[in-house]
Design a protein around this motif. Sequence first.
Motif, short mmCIF file in Angstrom:
data_model
loop_
_atom_site.label_atom_id
_atom_site.label_comp_id
_atom_site.label_asym_id
_atom_site.label_seq_id
_atom_site.Cartn_x
_atom_site.Cartn_y
_atom_site.Cartn_z
N UNK A 170 67.06 43.83 -15.79
CA UNK A 170 65.82 43.08 -15.98
C UNK A 170 66.07 41.59 -15.79
N UNK A 171 67.19 41.10 -16.33
CA UNK A 171 67.54 39.69 -16.20
C UNK A 171 67.74 39.25 -14.77
N UNK A 172 68.26 40.16 -13.93
CA UNK A 172 68.47 39.79 -12.53
C UNK A 172 67.15 39.75 -11.75
N UNK A 173 66.14 40.45 -12.24
CA UNK A 173 64.84 40.45 -11.56
C UNK A 173 64.01 39.20 -11.86
N UNK A 174 64.22 38.59 -13.02
CA UNK A 174 63.46 37.39 -13.39
C UNK A 174 64.06 36.16 -12.71
N UNK A 175 63.23 35.27 -12.21
CA UNK A 175 63.76 34.03 -11.63
C UNK A 175 64.57 33.25 -12.67
N UNK A 176 65.58 32.55 -12.19
CA UNK A 176 66.42 31.74 -13.07
C UNK A 176 66.22 30.27 -12.76
N UNK A 177 65.43 29.61 -13.54
CA UNK A 177 65.27 28.18 -13.40
C UNK A 177 64.16 27.76 -12.46
N UNK A 178 63.95 26.46 -12.43
CA UNK A 178 62.84 25.88 -11.69
C UNK A 178 62.96 26.06 -10.18
N UNK A 179 64.16 26.15 -9.67
CA UNK A 179 64.36 26.27 -8.22
C UNK A 179 63.99 27.66 -7.70
N UNK A 180 64.07 28.68 -8.54
CA UNK A 180 63.81 30.04 -8.09
C UNK A 180 62.38 30.52 -8.28
N UNK A 181 61.57 29.79 -9.03
CA UNK A 181 60.20 30.26 -9.24
C UNK A 181 59.39 30.14 -7.95
N UNK A 182 58.47 31.06 -7.79
CA UNK A 182 57.66 31.14 -6.57
C UNK A 182 56.18 30.97 -6.91
N UNK A 183 55.38 30.79 -5.88
CA UNK A 183 53.93 30.72 -6.07
C UNK A 183 53.41 32.05 -6.59
N UNK A 184 52.38 31.99 -7.42
CA UNK A 184 51.80 33.23 -7.95
C UNK A 184 50.96 33.94 -6.89
N UNK A 185 50.40 33.18 -5.98
CA UNK A 185 49.61 33.74 -4.88
C UNK A 185 50.04 33.05 -3.60
N UNK A 186 49.85 33.70 -2.50
CA UNK A 186 50.18 33.16 -1.18
C UNK A 186 51.66 32.81 -1.02
N UNK A 187 52.53 33.56 -1.69
CA UNK A 187 53.97 33.32 -1.55
C UNK A 187 54.45 33.68 -0.15
#
Length: 139
Positions: free
Chosen positions: A78-95
């Motif tokens: 589960x931990x590997x599926x969640x983004x780690x930190x601000x650099x890995x987060x993606x847009x919620x829509x239109x990614x």
Amino acid sequence: MAKPSRALHQSSGTNGKRKLALVASKGSLDMAYPPLILANAARMSGIEVEMFFTFWGTPVLRDKNKSAGGKDIMGKMFGTMLPKGTEQVKLSKMNMGGMGTAMMKSLMKKKNVASLEEMLDMAEELGVRIYVCEMSMDL
């Protein structure tokens, strides 16, 4: 409906201090900004601010260089599926497979919009108190 009296308002336990509590419940690139913008603006206005990060809000706070120990196989997966930190987060829509996120980050940089990392650093410098859901951390 009657307006509350001034005396009633002052006896609410705030000692006349203005306070703001925010819930950060989404950790996508576009949804992490609003509570951070509000928190920083409020602090710059002299308002005490507390932020509470729920499970889905925690990815922006995760340290990309650390991994939690003592997790079972499901916890690690589960931990590997969640983004780690601000650099890995993606847009919620239109990614769009990362292309939308890259375009948004490029546009934000061009327009001199502070990064999520900079927004978090600013919040820390300004004295925003950040709390993370302990149950989410355990998961």
